[in-house]
Design a protein around this motif. Structure first.
Motif, PDB file in Angstrom:
ATOM      1  N   LEU A  21      33.023  30.886  43.134  1.00 12.84           N
ATOM      2  CA  LEU A  21      32.552  32.264  43.194  1.00 12.84           C
ATOM      3  C   LEU A  21      33.430  33.177  42.343  1.00 12.84           C
ATOM      4  O   LEU A  21      32.936  34.077  41.659  1.00 12.84           O
ATOM      5  CB  LEU A  21      32.520  32.736  44.649  1.00 12.84           C
ATOM      6  N   MET A  22      34.734  32.924  42.356  1.00 16.58           N
ATOM      7  CA  MET A  22      35.652  33.716  41.540  1.00 16.58           C
ATOM      8  C   MET A  22      35.322  33.528  40.056  1.00 16.58           C
ATOM      9  O   MET A  22      35.291  34.484  39.291  1.00 16.58           O
ATOM     10  CB  MET A  22      37.101  33.305  41.827  1.00 16.58           C
ATOM     11  N   TRP A  38      43.882  28.342  31.522  1.00 15.39           N
ATOM     12  CA  TRP A  38      42.987  27.341  30.948  1.00 15.39           C
ATOM     13  C   TRP A  38      41.663  27.946  30.509  1.00 15.39           C
ATOM     14  O   TRP A  38      41.010  27.429  29.607  1.00 15.39           O
ATOM     15  CB  TRP A  38      42.735  26.206  31.935  1.00 15.39           C
ATOM     16  N   ALA A  39      41.253  29.048  31.138  1.00 12.41           N
ATOM     17  CA  ALA A  39      39.969  29.676  30.818  1.00 12.41           C
ATOM     18  C   ALA A  39      39.919  30.132  29.361  1.00 12.41           C
ATOM     19  O   ALA A  39      38.833  30.224  28.780  1.00 12.41           O
ATOM     20  CB  ALA A  39      39.700  30.843  31.760  1.00 12.41           C
ATOM     21  N   GLU A  40      41.071  30.381  28.773  1.00  4.84           N
ATOM     22  CA  GLU A  40      41.117  30.792  27.370  1.00  4.84           C
ATOM     23  C   GLU A  40      40.575  29.707  26.443  1.00  4.84           C
ATOM     24  O   GLU A  40      40.102  30.002  25.352  1.00  4.84           O
ATOM     25  CB  GLU A  40      42.552  31.142  26.972  1.00  4.84           C
ATOM     26  N   ASP A  41      40.653  28.451  26.867  1.00  2.00           N
ATOM     27  CA  ASP A  41      40.203  27.322  26.048  1.00  2.00           C
ATOM     28  C   ASP A  41      38.699  27.092  26.121  1.00  2.00           C
ATOM     29  O   ASP A  41      38.171  26.234  25.408  1.00  2.00           O
ATOM     30  CB  ASP A  41      40.903  26.028  26.480  1.00  2.00           C
ATOM     31  N   PHE A  42      38.003  27.822  26.972  1.00  2.00           N
ATOM     32  CA  PHE A  42      36.584  27.586  27.209  1.00  2.00           C
ATOM     33  C   PHE A  42      35.783  28.847  26.929  1.00  2.00           C
ATOM     34  O   PHE A  42      36.284  29.960  27.059  1.00  2.00           O
ATOM     35  CB  PHE A  42      36.350  27.154  28.663  1.00  2.00           C
ATOM     36  N   GLY A  45      30.389  30.925  28.920  1.00  2.00           N
ATOM     37  CA  GLY A  45      29.352  30.093  29.539  1.00  2.00           C
ATOM     38  C   GLY A  45      29.913  28.864  30.217  1.00  2.00           C
ATOM     39  O   GLY A  45      29.455  28.481  31.292  1.00  2.00           O
ATOM     40  N   ALA A  46      30.911  28.248  29.591  1.00  2.00           N
ATOM     41  CA  ALA A  46      31.516  27.055  30.184  1.00  2.00           C
ATOM     42  C   ALA A  46      32.260  27.394  31.470  1.00  2.00           C
ATOM     43  O   ALA A  46      32.188  26.652  32.453  1.00  2.00           O
ATOM     44  CB  ALA A  46      32.456  26.388  29.183  1.00  2.00           C
ATOM     45  N   VAL A  47      32.967  28.518  31.479  1.00  2.00           N
ATOM     46  CA  VAL A  47      33.690  28.933  32.693  1.00  2.00           C
ATOM     47  C   VAL A  47      32.692  29.216  33.812  1.00  2.00           C
ATOM     48  O   VAL A  47      32.897  28.803  34.958  1.00  2.00           O
ATOM     49  CB  VAL A  47      34.582  30.166  32.416  1.00  2.00           C
ATOM     50  N   GLY A  51      32.170  27.239  37.406  1.00  2.00           N
ATOM     51  CA  GLY A  51      32.039  27.952  38.679  1.00  2.00           C
ATOM     52  C   GLY A  51      30.767  27.574  39.416  1.00  2.00           C
ATOM     53  O   GLY A  51      30.785  27.360  40.634  1.00  2.00           O
ATOM     54  N   ALA A  52      29.677  27.445  38.689  1.00  2.00           N
ATOM     55  CA  ALA A  52      28.403  27.066  39.317  1.00  2.00           C
ATOM     56  C   ALA A  52      28.472  25.650  39.882  1.00  2.00           C
ATOM     57  O   ALA A  52      27.984  25.397  40.995  1.00  2.00           O
ATOM     58  CB  ALA A  52      27.264  27.181  38.306  1.00  2.00           C
ATOM     59  N   VAL A  53      29.090  24.748  39.145  1.00  2.00           N
ATOM     60  CA  VAL A  53      29.250  23.367  39.632  1.00  2.00           C
ATOM     61  C   VAL A  53      30.049  23.375  40.936  1.00  2.00           C
ATOM     62  O   VAL A  53      29.707  22.660  41.889  1.00  2.00           O
ATOM     63  CB  VAL A  53      29.934  22.487  38.562  1.00  2.00           C
TER      64      VAL A  53
END
Length: 124
Positions: A21-22, A38-42, A45-47, A51-53
């Motif tokens: 959810l975050m 790590w979010a900087e590498d994605f 949409g991938a982040v 989150g959806a997964v």
């Protein structure tokens, strides 16, 4: 043992639901600034997909069994979350963030135990 599995699944569901959810509700930049570098590498949409997964996996751990509709999906959700943690650990290791890997390892072990038990001797 069934009660123990429900407790583990509940803890996993809460952890993955909150984390997912975050990722779904906050901008990538805010996540990166709050310790999820790590979010900087994605891509954004991938982040959001990660989150959806996590949210879908969390719901899948509980809802199919509670509703009695295709309860084997709880085992598949646990397996999917275990695989997600393998990927998360790989990203952290690649980024030389070894301090984050123990959390991934614990979540992997818990999800793997639920998957093993629900596919095997403690299936619904």
């Amino acid at each position: 043992m069934n009660t123990t599995l429900w407790i583990i699944a509940g803890v996993l569901a809460m952890a993955f639901f909150a984390a997912g959810l975050m990722k779904l509700s906050q901008p990538k930049e805010k996540l990166a600034a709050s310790g999820m570098a790590w979010a900087e590498d994605f891509s954004v949409g991938a982040v959001k997909a990660i989150g959806a997964v996590e949210v879908i996996g969390a719901l899948g751990l509980i809802l199919p069994a509670v509703l009695g509709k295709a309860p084997v999906l709880a085992a598949w959700a646990a397996l999917g979350l275990a695989v997600t943690m393998v990927g998360a650990a790989a990203v952290h290791l690649r980024r030389k963030e070894a301090k984050a890997v123990p959390v991934n390892l614990v979540l992997f072990i818990l999800a793997a135990v639920v998957a093993w038990a629900r596919f095997g001797p403690y299936a619904f």
